[in-house]
Design a protein around this motif. Structure first.
Motif, mmCIF file in Angstrom:
data_model
loop_
_atom_site.group_PDB
_atom_site.id
_atom_site.type_symbol
_atom_site.label_atom_id
_atom_site.label_comp_id
_atom_site.label_asym_id
_atom_site.label_seq_id
_atom_site.Cartn_x
_atom_site.Cartn_y
_atom_site.Cartn_z
ATOM 1 N N GLU A 149 31.676 39.759 35.096
ATOM 2 C CA GLU A 149 32.098 41.115 34.756
ATOM 3 C C GLU A 149 33.539 41.083 34.274
ATOM 4 O O GLU A 149 34.231 40.081 34.428
ATOM 5 C CB GLU A 149 31.971 42.036 35.973
ATOM 6 N N ARG A 150 33.971 42.190 33.703
ATOM 7 C CA ARG A 150 35.380 42.349 33.380
ATOM 8 C C ARG A 150 36.143 42.584 34.680
ATOM 9 O O ARG A 150 35.652 43.256 35.587
ATOM 10 C CB ARG A 150 35.593 43.527 32.428
ATOM 11 N N LEU A 151 37.331 42.052 34.770
ATOM 12 C CA LEU A 151 38.132 42.148 35.992
ATOM 13 C C LEU A 151 38.262 43.583 36.476
ATOM 14 O O LEU A 151 38.076 43.876 37.658
ATOM 15 C CB LEU A 151 39.522 41.552 35.735
ATOM 16 N N GLN A 152 38.584 44.512 35.573
ATOM 17 C CA GLN A 152 38.842 45.890 35.966
ATOM 18 C C GLN A 152 37.576 46.657 36.360
ATOM 19 O O GLN A 152 37.666 47.794 36.812
ATOM 20 C CB GLN A 152 39.584 46.634 34.852
ATOM 21 N N ASP A 153 36.410 46.047 36.228
ATOM 22 C CA ASP A 153 35.165 46.700 36.650
ATOM 23 C C ASP A 153 34.897 46.544 38.148
ATOM 24 O O ASP A 153 33.871 47.019 38.640
ATOM 25 C CB ASP A 153 33.975 46.142 35.859
ATOM 26 N N SER A 205 44.116 52.927 46.864
ATOM 27 C CA SER A 205 42.708 52.535 46.889
ATOM 28 C C SER A 205 42.647 51.015 47.032
ATOM 29 O O SER A 205 43.629 50.311 46.788
ATOM 30 C CB SER A 205 41.990 52.966 45.604
ATOM 31 N N ALA A 206 41.483 50.528 47.425
ATOM 32 C CA ALA A 206 41.307 49.084 47.534
ATOM 33 C C ALA A 206 41.437 48.425 46.161
ATOM 34 O O ALA A 206 41.984 47.327 46.042
ATOM 35 C CB ALA A 206 39.957 48.766 48.161
ATOM 36 N N VAL A 207 40.978 49.107 45.110
ATOM 37 C CA VAL A 207 41.100 48.543 43.751
ATOM 38 C C VAL A 207 42.568 48.443 43.350
ATOM 39 O O VAL A 207 42.997 47.429 42.778
ATOM 40 C CB VAL A 207 40.285 49.371 42.730
ATOM 41 N N ASP A 208 43.382 49.470 43.654
ATOM 42 C CA ASP A 208 44.823 49.398 43.368
ATOM 43 C C ASP A 208 45.446 48.189 44.060
ATOM 44 O O ASP A 208 46.260 47.471 43.479
ATOM 45 C CB ASP A 208 45.546 50.656 43.860
ATOM 46 N N ALA A 209 45.096 47.999 45.316
ATOM 47 C CA ALA A 209 45.652 46.879 46.073
ATOM 48 C C ALA A 209 45.195 45.549 45.497
ATOM 49 O O ALA A 209 45.975 44.599 45.407
ATOM 50 C CB ALA A 209 45.264 46.988 47.543
ATOM 51 N N TYR A 210 43.918 45.474 45.088
ATOM 52 C CA TYR A 210 43.431 44.226 44.510
ATOM 53 C C TYR A 210 44.139 43.937 43.188
ATOM 54 O O TYR A 210 44.476 42.783 42.898
ATOM 55 C CB TYR A 210 41.912 44.258 44.313
ATOM 56 N N ALA A 211 44.400 44.985 42.397
ATOM 57 C CA ALA A 211 45.136 44.806 41.132
ATOM 58 C C ALA A 211 46.527 44.236 41.406
ATOM 59 O O ALA A 211 46.990 43.325 40.708
ATOM 60 C CB ALA A 211 45.232 46.129 40.376
ATOM 61 N N ALA A 212 47.201 44.749 42.454
ATOM 62 C CA ALA A 212 48.523 44.234 42.814
ATOM 63 C C ALA A 212 48.436 42.782 43.263
ATOM 64 O O ALA A 212 49.273 41.949 42.891
ATOM 65 C CB ALA A 212 49.139 45.105 43.909
ATOM 66 N N LEU A 213 47.413 42.471 44.051
ATOM 67 C CA LEU A 213 47.208 41.093 44.498
ATOM 68 C C LEU A 213 46.952 40.172 43.307
ATOM 69 O O LEU A 213 47.534 39.090 43.202
ATOM 70 C CB LEU A 213 46.033 41.034 45.478
ATOM 71 N N TRP A 214 46.100 40.613 42.389
ATOM 72 C CA TRP A 214 45.787 39.810 41.202
ATOM 73 C C TRP A 214 47.056 39.486 40.413
ATOM 74 O O TRP A 214 47.271 38.356 39.992
ATOM 75 C CB TRP A 214 44.774 40.544 40.332
ATOM 76 N N GLU A 215 47.914 40.496 40.223
ATOM 77 C CA GLU A 215 49.170 40.291 39.475
ATOM 78 C C GLU A 215 50.075 39.310 40.213
ATOM 79 O O GLU A 215 50.762 38.505 39.582
ATOM 80 C CB GLU A 215 49.888 41.621 39.281
ATOM 81 N N THR A 216 50.092 39.386 41.541
ATOM 82 C CA THR A 216 50.914 38.467 42.330
ATOM 83 C C THR A 216 50.460 37.027 42.111
ATOM 84 O O THR A 216 51.276 36.119 41.989
ATOM 85 C CB THR A 216 50.830 38.822 43.828
ATOM 86 N N ASN A 228 48.329 35.861 39.525
ATOM 87 C CA ASN A 228 48.126 35.433 38.136
ATOM 88 C C ASN A 228 49.234 35.830 37.170
ATOM 89 O O ASN A 228 49.171 35.463 36.002
ATOM 90 C CB ASN A 228 46.789 35.979 37.633
ATOM 91 N N GLY A 229 50.235 36.573 37.638
ATOM 92 C CA GLY A 229 51.386 36.893 36.799
ATOM 93 C C GLY A 229 51.333 38.277 36.181
ATOM 94 O O GLY A 229 50.280 38.915 36.113
ATOM 95 N N ASP A 230 52.501 38.727 35.728
ATOM 96 C CA ASP A 230 52.634 40.047 35.107
ATOM 97 C C ASP A 230 51.703 40.187 33.909
ATOM 98 O O ASP A 230 51.594 39.272 33.090
ATOM 99 C CB ASP A 230 54.080 40.279 34.649
ATOM 100 N N GLY A 231 51.046 41.323 33.833
ATOM 101 C CA GLY A 231 50.158 41.608 32.709
ATOM 102 C C GLY A 231 48.759 41.055 32.853
ATOM 103 O O GLY A 231 47.897 41.327 32.019
ATOM 104 N N SER A 232 48.503 40.295 33.924
ATOM 105 C CA SER A 232 47.191 39.648 34.061
ATOM 106 C C SER A 232 46.084 40.644 34.390
ATOM 107 O O SER A 232 44.931 40.433 34.006
ATOM 108 C CB SER A 232 47.247 38.540 35.112
ATOM 109 N N TRP A 233 46.418 41.730 35.091
ATOM 110 C CA TRP A 233 45.411 42.767 35.369
ATOM 111 C C TRP A 233 45.097 43.528 34.087
ATOM 112 O O TRP A 233 43.940 43.779 33.763
ATOM 113 C CB TRP A 233 45.908 43.707 36.464
ATOM 114 N N TRP A 269 37.265 38.352 31.415
ATOM 115 C CA TRP A 269 35.969 38.125 32.042
ATOM 116 C C TRP A 269 36.202 37.245 33.263
ATOM 117 O O TRP A 269 36.936 36.255 33.211
ATOM 118 C CB TRP A 269 35.018 37.422 31.078
ATOM 119 N N VAL A 270 35.569 37.615 34.375
ATOM 120 C CA VAL A 270 35.692 36.835 35.605
ATOM 121 C C VAL A 270 34.312 36.552 36.173
ATOM 122 O O VAL A 270 33.347 37.280 35.909
ATOM 123 C CB VAL A 270 36.544 37.564 36.669
#
Length: 197
Positions: free
Chosen positions: A119-123, A155-166, A168-173, A178-179
């Motif tokens: 899926e796409r990451l943001q899904d 939200s849990a999605v907001d937190a996961y987005a922050a974790l992902w950026e931590t 994988n780097g800025d702009g990665s979210w 595709w993941v």
């Protein structure tokens, strides 16, 4: 069924041990062209039924500091950094070794893959973000011992987005790659112990 290594950070190890993390998302490389959600591209190496042996940061005895990881004896005393008894204890151990150099025999967690989705990451859904180890911490969402700011994650999605950026780097979210989303069960034993069952 194939046995493969998989690398996790200390907060993710603790979430697995706490039973809050039962999924992991990994960027598909190279990114697939012309696929639809749910289609499994040929470059995925992990499939349902595979066993993943977890690599994590670790310590051996100080006397083994100059020994290459592959040459450390299998009966050596190993401590996993994510759950070291205390920072003082870490000081008594040998040097911190990155998880990527952990030998198979030193792993303590085996993950059995029960589902694979593309899926796409943001899904990611709220339920899946929680399956990634995100929990409610006070009024917000995050990890119990997050080393990133979760003061605005409503939200849990907001937190996961922050974790992902931590991770994988800025702009990665925002890149929304595709993941592969892997769901797993956990066995609290090395891959060799799991294989012997």
């Amino acid at each position: 069924m194939t046995d493969r290594p998989i690398l996790f950070s200390a907060p993710m190890i603790r979430a697995i041990l706490a039973g809050t993390k039962t999924q992991t998302r990994r960027i598909i490389k190279p990114q697939p062209d012309g696929i639809s959600e749910g289609q499994i591209p040929s470059q995925l190496r992990i499939a349902v039924g595979d066993r993943l042996w977890v690599r994590e940061a670790w310590h051996a005895a100080r006397s083994l500091n100059s020994t290459r990881p592959r040459d450390i004896p299998t009966d050596a005393d190993i401590e996993h950094a994510a759950t070291a008894r205390s920072y003082a204890d870490i000081g008594l151990k040998g040097k911190l070794r990155p998880g990527m150099f952990m030998p198979r025999w030193a792993s303590r967690l085996t993950l059995i893959v029960t589902d694979v989705r593309v899926e796409r990451l943001q899904d990611i859904s709220e339920a899946d973000a929680r399956a990634e180890g995100i929990v409610k911490v006070g009024r917000f969402y995050g990890l119990e011992d997050a080393d990133w700011d979760c003061a605005s994650t409503e939200s849990a999605v907001d937190a996961y987005a922050a974790l992902w950026e931590t991770i994988n780097g800025d702009g990665s979210w925002q890149a929304n790659p595709w993941v592969a989303a892997y769901t797993f069960t956990v066995q609290l034993q090395s891959i060799d112990e799991a294989a012997a069952r």
